[in-house]
Design an enzyme around this catalytic site. Structure first.
Site, PDB file in Angstrom:
ATOM      1  N   TYR A   1     -21.176   4.449 -15.120  1.00 43.03           N
ATOM      2  CA  TYR A   1     -20.792   3.735 -13.908  1.00 43.03           C
ATOM      3  C   TYR A   1     -21.810   3.984 -12.789  1.00 43.03           C
ATOM      4  CZ  TYR A   1     -17.971   2.262  -9.899  1.00 43.03           C
ATOM      5  OH  TYR A   1     -17.525   1.643  -8.758  1.00 43.03           O
TER       6      TYR A   1
ATOM      7  N   SER B   1     -22.039   1.374  -5.110  1.00 42.65           N
ATOM      8  CA  SER B   1     -21.107   2.503  -4.997  1.00 42.65           C
ATOM      9  C   SER B   1     -21.878   3.723  -4.518  1.00 42.65           C
ATOM     10  CB  SER B   1     -20.472   2.806  -6.356  1.00 42.65           C
ATOM     11  OG  SER B   1     -19.788   4.046  -6.330  1.00 42.65           O
TER      12      SER B   1
END
Length: 252
Positions: A150, A137
């Site tokens: 995350y 990501s």
């Protein structure tokens, strides 16, 4: 088919395959002539609803469950490709984040990715070739406040892909990562956004969020699947150990 994109007689494993980028990758590979897909997701119902023409083997399983991978590995057979994609979103400031939540995110996003990739690499080594893509990501590249667990997990899997690439090039195996920016998938269906969705509509809220990128909108899962497909394919034969940023210019 586009030159280098022929997946005839090949087998691919995809985690997080019931929806979003994983499901889109399964559909993309199916269109490119893949012979067999091994699809893994906790959402067994979602897996059963995928309309694919190739041979499909599904497993409703937790990617962080070591026992599942130990049982699956002897039955994997031929494996040419892997999309290490299962993951969950999470929010919270570092100072307020409870350790149990930190561990929940790491178990799926990092431990699950490790178990998936290591199992796939051993199967590919037996074949003497293969390619894998790990879904990271842009939050693993650019620090974004409020999603620490995350972001850290995605930074870790990006580096895991690079290390795996260095370790496995001599075995004829390529490993790359992809770092998406905003993608319109179910990961946004979170309690934090439910009120906004209820008031303004999901499409309007996602559209407004997408305007934060130079491109002016979020990507679709199908667009990310094409990027992943390229990295899996022979068309990217010279690419290994790279993490492709596909974020509509968000990190510029």
């Amino acid at each position: 088919m586009i030159q280098g994109y022929d997946f005839t007689n090949r087998t691919a494993l995809i985690t997080g395959a019931a929806s979003g980028i994983g499901a889109a990758s399964a559909r993309w590979l199916d269109r490119q002539g893949i012979a067999r897909l091994i699809l893994i997701d906790l959402d067994g119902d979602g897996l059963s609803k995928l309309d694919l023409s190739c041979e499909v083997e599904t497993h409703a399983a937790d990617v962080a469950d070591e026992a599942f991978w130990q049982a699956l590995e002897p039955r994997l057979g031929k494996l040419d490709h892997a999309v290490v994609n299962a993951g969950i979103g999470a929010g919270g400031q570092m100072a307020e984040l409870e350790f149990a939540e930190w561990r929940r995110v790491m178990a799926i996003n990092l431990d699950g990715a490790f178990l998936t990739l290591s199992t796939a690499l051993r199967a590919m080594r037996k074949a003497g070739r293969g390619s894998a893509v790990v879904t990271a990501s842009v939050t693993g590249l650019k620090p974004i406040p409020g999603i620490g667990a995350y972001g850290v997990s995605k930074a870790a899997v990006a580096h895991m892909a690079r290390i795996a690439a260095a370790e496995n090039a001599a075995h004829g195996i390529r490993v790359n990562g992809i770092a998406p920016g905003g993608v319109d998938t179910a990961i946004w269906n979170s309690p934090e956004l439910e009120a906004q969705f209820a008031e303004h509509g999901r499409e309007a809220v996602i559209g407004q969020m997408g305007k934060t990128t130079p491109r002016g909108r979020f990507a679709t899962a199908d667009e990310l699947a094409q990027d992943i497909g390229y990295l899996l394919s022979d068309a990217s034969a010279n690419a290994t150990g790279t993490v492709l940023t596909s974020d509509g210019g968000y990190t510029l």
